[in-house]
Motif scaffolding. Structure first.
Motif, PDB file in Angstrom:
ATOM      1  N   ALA A   1      -8.648  -9.724  -0.009  1.00  0.00           N
ATOM      2  CA  ALA A   1      -8.480  -8.620  -0.973  1.00  0.00           C
ATOM      3  C   ALA A   1      -7.557  -7.556  -0.390  1.00  0.00           C
ATOM      4  CB  ALA A   1      -9.841  -8.007  -1.291  1.00  0.00           C
ATOM      5  N   ASN A   2      -6.632  -7.085  -1.202  1.00  0.00           N
ATOM      6  CA  ASN A   2      -5.701  -6.022  -0.827  1.00  0.00           C
ATOM      7  C   ASN A   2      -4.689  -6.397   0.246  1.00  0.00           C
ATOM      8  OD1 ASN A   2      -6.018  -3.780  -2.488  1.00  0.00           O
ATOM      9  ND2 ASN A   2      -7.977  -3.316  -1.548  1.00  0.00           N
TER      10      ASN A   2
ATOM     11  N   TYR B   1     -21.735 -12.947   6.689  1.00  0.00           N
ATOM     12  CA  TYR B   1     -21.663 -14.328   6.193  1.00  0.00           C
ATOM     13  C   TYR B   1     -23.005 -14.786   5.612  1.00  0.00           C
ATOM     14  CZ  TYR B   1     -21.459 -19.434   6.505  1.00  0.00           C
ATOM     15  OH  TYR B   1     -21.543 -20.763   6.224  1.00  0.00           O
TER      16      TYR B   1
ATOM     17  N   GLN C   1      -1.190  -7.421   1.602  1.00  0.00           N
ATOM     18  CA  GLN C   1       0.172  -7.342   1.043  1.00  0.00           C
ATOM     19  C   GLN C   1       0.938  -8.610   1.353  1.00  0.00           C
ATOM     20  OE1 GLN C   1      -1.391  -4.763   2.464  1.00  0.00           O
ATOM     21  NE2 GLN C   1      -0.350  -2.834   2.041  1.00  0.00           N
TER      22      GLN C   1
ATOM     23  N   ASP D   1     -11.339  -3.024   3.407  1.00  0.00           N
ATOM     24  CA  ASP D   1     -10.284  -4.005   3.143  1.00  0.00           C
ATOM     25  C   ASP D   1      -9.163  -3.975   4.168  1.00  0.00           C
ATOM     26  OD1 ASP D   1     -11.462  -5.192   1.030  1.00  0.00           O
ATOM     27  OD2 ASP D   1     -10.328  -4.141  -0.518  1.00  0.00           O
ATOM     28  N   TYR D   2      -9.009  -2.877   4.874  1.00  0.00           N
ATOM     29  CA  TYR D   2      -7.942  -2.789   5.872  1.00  0.00           C
ATOM     30  C   TYR D   2      -8.468  -2.876   7.297  1.00  0.00           C
ATOM     31  CZ  TYR D   2      -4.584  -1.848   2.281  1.00  0.00           C
ATOM     32  OH  TYR D   2      -3.776  -1.991   1.184  1.00  0.00           O
TER      33      TYR D   2
ATOM     34  N   TRP E   1      -5.458 -10.076   9.697  1.00  0.00           N
ATOM     35  CA  TRP E   1      -6.782 -10.632   9.413  1.00  0.00           C
ATOM     36  C   TRP E   1      -6.700 -12.136   9.603  1.00  0.00           C
ATOM     37  CZ3 TRP E   1     -11.001  -8.374   6.048  1.00  0.00           C
ATOM     38  CH2 TRP E   1     -10.987  -6.968   6.095  1.00  0.00           C
TER      39      TRP E   1
ATOM     40  N   GLU F   1     -17.855  -7.988  16.920  1.00  0.00           N
ATOM     41  CA  GLU F   1     -17.265  -8.423  15.644  1.00  0.00           C
ATOM     42  C   GLU F   1     -17.944  -9.703  15.173  1.00  0.00           C
ATOM     43  OE1 GLU F   1     -13.081  -9.820  15.566  1.00  0.00           O
ATOM     44  OE2 GLU F   1     -12.759  -8.246  14.093  1.00  0.00           O
ATOM     45  N   LYS F   2     -18.285 -10.570  16.146  1.00  0.00           N
ATOM     46  CA  LYS F   2     -18.926 -11.837  15.794  1.00  0.00           C
ATOM     47  C   LYS F   2     -20.281 -11.589  15.119  1.00  0.00           C
ATOM     48  CE  LYS F   2     -20.755 -16.033  17.884  1.00  0.00           C
ATOM     49  NZ  LYS F   2     -21.148 -16.681  19.135  1.00  0.00           N
TER      50      LYS F   2
ATOM     51  N   LEU G   1     -17.566  -3.148   5.082  1.00  0.00           N
ATOM     52  CA  LEU G   1     -16.386  -4.011   5.189  1.00  0.00           C
ATOM     53  C   LEU G   1     -15.255  -3.313   4.457  1.00  0.00           C
ATOM     54  CD1 LEU G   1     -15.002  -6.635   6.048  1.00  0.00           C
ATOM     55  CD2 LEU G   1     -15.660  -7.610   3.861  1.00  0.00           C
TER      56      LEU G   1
ATOM     57  N   MET H   1       0.850  -1.196   0.000  1.00  0.00           N
ATOM     58  CA  MET H   1       0.000   0.000   0.000  1.00  0.00           C
ATOM     59  C   MET H   1       0.885   1.246   0.000  1.00  0.00           C
ATOM     60  SD  MET H   1      -2.599   1.024   2.980  1.00  0.00           S
ATOM     61  CE  MET H   1      -3.699   2.360   2.906  1.00  0.00           C
TER      62      MET H   1
ATOM     63  N   PHE I   1     -14.748  -4.670   9.598  1.00  0.00           N
ATOM     64  CA  PHE I   1     -16.113  -4.143   9.692  1.00  0.00           C
ATOM     65  C   PHE I   1     -16.103  -2.806  10.425  1.00  0.00           C
ATOM     66  CE2 PHE I   1     -16.648  -8.760   9.382  1.00  0.00           C
ATOM     67  CZ  PHE I   1     -17.429  -8.798   8.240  1.00  0.00           C
TER      68      PHE I   1
ATOM     69  N   LYS J   1      -1.722  -4.932   5.338  1.00  0.00           N
ATOM     70  CA  LYS J   1      -2.678  -5.975   5.707  1.00  0.00           C
ATOM     71  C   LYS J   1      -1.993  -7.332   5.564  1.00  0.00           C
ATOM     72  CE  LYS J   1      -7.134  -7.869   4.145  1.00  0.00           C
ATOM     73  NZ  LYS J   1      -8.311  -7.568   3.327  1.00  0.00           N
TER      74      LYS J   1
ATOM     75  N   MET K   1      -0.434   1.466   6.194  1.00  0.00           N
ATOM     76  CA  MET K   1      -1.016   0.250   6.765  1.00  0.00           C
ATOM     77  C   MET K   1      -0.649  -0.933   5.896  1.00  0.00           C
ATOM     78  SD  MET K   1      -4.697   1.435   8.068  1.00  0.00           S
ATOM     79  CE  MET K   1      -5.074  -0.087   8.830  1.00  0.00           C
TER      80      MET K   1
ATOM     81  N   ARG L   1      -4.740  -5.507  15.460  1.00  0.00           N
ATOM     82  CA  ARG L   1      -3.499  -4.822  15.072  1.00  0.00           C
ATOM     83  C   ARG L   1      -2.327  -5.436  15.808  1.00  0.00           C
ATOM     84  NH1 ARG L   1      -3.825   1.296  13.295  1.00  0.00           N
ATOM     85  NH2 ARG L   1      -5.702   1.075  12.082  1.00  0.00           N
TER      86      ARG L   1
ATOM     87  N   ILE M   1     -15.169 -16.955  13.980  1.00  0.00           N
ATOM     88  CA  ILE M   1     -16.343 -16.785  13.117  1.00  0.00           C
ATOM     89  C   ILE M   1     -15.974 -15.734  12.074  1.00  0.00           C
ATOM     90  CG2 ILE M   1     -18.758 -15.993  13.041  1.00  0.00           C
ATOM     91  CD1 ILE M   1     -18.499 -18.517  14.685  1.00  0.00           C
ATOM     92  N   GLY M   2     -16.038 -16.106  10.819  1.00  0.00           N
ATOM     93  CA  GLY M   2     -15.767 -15.132   9.753  1.00  0.00           C
ATOM     94  C   GLY M   2     -14.316 -14.678   9.728  1.00  0.00           C
ATOM     95  N   VAL M   3     -14.071 -13.567  10.382  1.00  0.00           N
ATOM     96  CA  VAL M   3     -12.708 -13.054  10.424  1.00  0.00           C
ATOM     97  C   VAL M   3     -12.505 -12.289  11.728  1.00  0.00           C
ATOM     98  CG1 VAL M   3     -13.307 -10.911   9.204  1.00  0.00           C
ATOM     99  CG2 VAL M   3     -10.967 -11.733   9.127  1.00  0.00           C
ATOM    100  N   SER M   4     -11.301 -12.401  12.262  1.00  0.00           N
ATOM    101  CA  SER M   4     -10.983 -11.620  13.450  1.00  0.00           C
ATOM    102  C   SER M   4      -9.855 -10.665  13.062  1.00  0.00           C
ATOM    103  CB  SER M   4     -10.546 -12.579  14.559  1.00  0.00           C
ATOM    104  OG  SER M   4      -9.967 -11.857  15.601  1.00  0.00           O
ATOM    105  N   ILE M   5     -10.080  -9.381  13.295  1.00  0.00           N
ATOM    106  CA  ILE M   5      -9.112  -8.389  12.822  1.00  0.00           C
ATOM    107  C   ILE M   5      -8.466  -7.694  14.016  1.00  0.00           C
ATOM    108  CG2 ILE M   5      -8.838  -6.294  11.433  1.00  0.00           C
ATOM    109  CD1 ILE M   5     -11.516  -7.408  10.020  1.00  0.00           C
TER     110      ILE M   5
ATOM    111  N   ASN N   1     -19.780 -10.278  11.666  1.00  0.00           N
ATOM    112  CA  ASN N   1     -19.321 -11.380  10.810  1.00  0.00           C
ATOM    113  C   ASN N   1     -20.484 -12.252  10.364  1.00  0.00           C
ATOM    114  OD1 ASN N   1     -16.463 -11.993  10.138  1.00  0.00           O
ATOM    115  ND2 ASN N   1     -16.160 -11.466  12.289  1.00  0.00           N
ATOM    116  N   LEU N   2     -21.352 -12.573  11.312  1.00  0.00           N
ATOM    117  CA  LEU N   2     -22.458 -13.483  10.973  1.00  0.00           C
ATOM    118  C   LEU N   2     -23.439 -12.828   9.997  1.00  0.00           C
ATOM    119  CD1 LEU N   2     -23.019 -15.219  14.415  1.00  0.00           C
ATOM    120  CD2 LEU N   2     -22.170 -16.263  12.308  1.00  0.00           C
TER     121      LEU N   2
ATOM    122  N   MET O   1     -12.055 -11.725   1.742  1.00  0.00           N
ATOM    123  CA  MET O   1     -11.336 -11.226   2.918  1.00  0.00           C
ATOM    124  C   MET O   1      -9.838 -11.015   2.673  1.00  0.00           C
ATOM    125  SD  MET O   1     -13.540 -10.820   5.293  1.00  0.00           S
ATOM    126  CE  MET O   1     -15.097 -11.342   5.992  1.00  0.00           C
TER     127      MET O   1
END
Lengths: 286, 367
Positions: free
Chosen positions: A193-194, B38, A196, B12-13, A176, B30-31, B10, A1, B16, A126, A124, A163, A157-161, B34-35, A191
């Motif tokens: 996408a983008n 999803y 690095q 990209d960096y 991510w 966050e959960k 959402l 980026m 959510f 990723k 940033m 730092r 679940i899904g994604v945990s983000i 996410n749901l 998820m």
């Protein structure tokens, strides 16, 4: 980026510092401000025609632009990409002139400008952590963040983000951690996408490593620019393939890990740092 | 009415990011986010219902706003089926406003007034054709071929744009979405595109609006008539707008103009303003009341329309009028029948394809 901007200064008509923000330690601030004031005075005698210019000072590169009565300065690394920093300078100048110049002229507080500067200037990176269920992605995330491991396994679940607490290569790292359960596989392409850097975590068993080849293909298709590295986790287990063998199968540079062992943390951060640097070098070469 | 609502993107960096929420005390983990996300990725529906962390959340997404979701926390007595139209309308309204002027999004007000925005109208779907250059090219090709295998169309398109990467699906989707073209398998292997409707994009004189102007804004009627006349039938030697000139005529306004009017029609706020002005002249506040969009957003839309000679402002009376009325007119392409007959005679299409084509035309136009 984006590349690193170490600090941002805006000087007003009376060569007063209207705004300043430092993202990384640079030369002595008082010396620097004196230098910038001299620079601003000098710039009054030349016409930059709305362009951003730069000069090299030691290991830094000082970018400057002038609009009306204001002088804008970015201090960056000499190694960083000039075009990108000039783009950021244009964004900053436009934002300031459109929304904050009147406030600055009236010597009013520049409410909200600080956040806008962050949006423009902060680098940033990723880093996506990908792998099938139970291979230790979230444990790797905890390790990177220097956190104590939870006692109970709680599938993501899904994604945990999250730092990374410290900067790596002078950039903020956003991790991510993608859920590995197969039902969430529909999210992976979106998820990453983008990203690095994509870290593909395996548990070093032959079955899992072979399955993970699909992930490498997915990443190369979706984010061809990303640097992809493999992690041969759970090296403490007797059935673990060697990192060399895992790397051979996945056909990506692969490193050993025992994610539950805190002593691996620095090593892993160095691996990510190297991946970011290599990614930058490849982007530049391209 | 839903008890609470939120707009989430959402990023990209950053992941959510909840951009708006009501009430401000609404907490979302966050959960939960996410749901919600999803659920939408699993299905194709614009609205989904989900029970998460003690809340019943009805969420809305639309292809036009990638990465954005609006969530509505339903009350215990609310049944989604009975309010789904309202929910999707409010969701669309919020997302459109987020894309135009995020600061003006006031969830509490939107929920209270039940401000909604309809899904894309037929005219807007048609406008997409002229905003996708390869779609407009394909339509021209189908004017002459009327029915063609998708394989041949793909080859033709590649030769026209001189690029192997051109995607027929992307080019043909706007034609299918607007109902102009249908793609079907004929037999087991022959995927075929049929032209079922044709399209004419032009500016019509604003007849209804002008006739109302004489009643609701008599002070502007005379000058308003002049504006319209100047555009459509100016004093010679000036040439007025004539959309029926063939497109290869250098004076034809069609090619250069249809993209401009397509842009206006495809922009939902501008289209809503256009519809409002088609009825009668209105002030900004009246349009705002009529469309539910904030005045600032309406004002920007009007300026864009003024620049394209669609709307005009009478400052003294503070009223906006339509001077040209951009239209996407769909019509029955009668010319397809002789072309089909010829192709059948020359064995360029088989009898199954020809029969199916006639069936599709009857289905499309019999009502």
């Amino acid at each position: 980026m984006s590349k690193l901007i170490r600090s941002v200064y805006i000087l007003g008509q009376e060569d007063d510092v209207v705004f300043s923000k430092e993202y990384a330690r640079s030369e002595s601030k008082s010396d620097l401000v004196e230098f910038l004031v001299n620079l601003a005075q000098f710039l009054k005698s030349v016409d930059l025609e709305g362009q951003t210019e730069f000069m090299n000072v030691s290991i830094s590169r000082i970018f400057y632009a002038q609009r009306d009565m204001f002088t804008f300065v970015f201090i960056a690394d000499k190694a960083d990409d000039t075009v990108q920093i000039e783009d950021k300078m244009t964004q900053l100048v436009d934002t300031f002139m459109n929304e904050f110049a009147n406030l600055a002229t009236a010597k009013q507080p520049l409410d909200g400008f600080d956040a806008k500067v962050d949006e423009i200037a902060v680098t940033m990176v990723k880093v996506a952590i990908l792998g099938f269920a139970g291979v230790g992605k979230t444990t790797t995330l905890h390790l990177l963040r220097g956190e104590t491991l939870p006692l109970v396994h709680d599938p993501t679940i899904g994604v945990s983000i999250k730092r990374l607490p410290e900067e790596v290569q002078n950039a903020n790292i956003v991790l991510w951690d993608l859920a590995g359960q197969s039902r969430f596989s529909i999210l992976w392409a979106k998820m990453i996408a983008n990203a690095q850097v994509v870290v593909i975590v395996t548990d070093s068993t032959l079955e899992n490593v072979l399955r993970s080849k699909k992930l490498v293909s997915l990443v190369k298709e979706e984010v061809p620019e990303a640097k992809v590295i493999g992690i041969a986790n759970k090296q403490d287990l007797p059935t673990a393939l060697t990192p060399e063998r895992v790397g051979q199968i996945l056909a990506i540079p692969t490193y050993e890990l025992v994610a539950i062992d805190i002593s691996y943390r620095d090593r892993l951060i160095q691996i990510i740092r190297k991946a970011i640097l290599e990614g930058k070098a490849e982007t530049r070469a391209a | 009415m839903p008890e609470a609502a939120f707009v989430v993107q959402l990023d990209d960096y950053h992941g959510f990011v909840v951009k708006k929420r009501y009430p401000s005390t609404l907490t979302l983990t966050e959960k939960a986010l996410n749901l919600v996300f999803y659920e939408h990725q699993k299905g194709v529906e614009e609205i989904q219902e989900l029970e998460v962390e003690g809340m019943r959340i009805a969420s809305f997404t639309a292809d036009a706003y990638p990465g954005w979701t609006v969530g509505f926390v339903l009350g215990s007595d609310e049944v989604l089926d009975s309010i789904s139209k309202e929910i999707s309308g409010m969701g669309r309204f919020m997302l459109e406003l987020m894309s135009q002027d995020p600061e003006s999004v006031d969830i509490a007000e939107i929920l209270e007034k039940k401000s909604t925005m309809p899904s894309l109208a037929e005219e807007q779907l048609c406008a997409q054709i002229y905003l996708t250059p390869s779609s407009a090219l394909l339509l021209e090709r189908l004017h002459t071929e009327v029915v063609e295998s998708t394989a041949k169309l793909s080859m033709w398109l590649k030769s026209q744009v001189q690029a192997d990467s051109v995607d027929l699906v992307e080019a043909i989707t706007p034609l299918m979405d607007s109902g102009l073209v249908k793609v079907e398998m004929v037999g087991k292997t022959l995927e075929t595109a049929f032209l079922l409707k044709d399209l004419f994009a032009y500016r019509a004189p604003p007849v209804e609006s002008f006739s109302k102007a004489e009643v609701v804004a008599p002070g502007v009627a005379a000058e308003y008539r002049e504006y319209i006349s100047k555009f459509f039938s100016p004093e010679p030697p000036a040439v007025g707008y004539n959309p029926t000139l063939p497109i290869d005529d250098p004076n034809s306004p069609i090619l250069e103009d249809r993209e401009k009017i397509s842009k206006i029609i495809s922009n939902t706020v501008q289209y809503e303003v256009l519809k409002s002005l088609r009825e009668r002249p209105r002030s900004v506040s009246e349009i705002s009341e009529h469309t539910a969009f904030p005045e600032r957003v309406i004002q920007n839309a009007l300026w864009a329309m003024e620049a394209e000679r669609i709307a005009a402002h009478f400052e003294k009376q503070d009223v906006w009028v339509l001077i040209t009325d951009p239209r996407m007119e769909v019509f029955f392409p009668e010319y397809v029948l002789p072309v089909l007959t010829r192709k059948l005679e020359e064995r360029k299409v088989n009898s199954d394809t020809a029969r199916r084509y006639l069936e599709l035309l009857i289905q499309t136009w019999s009502e």
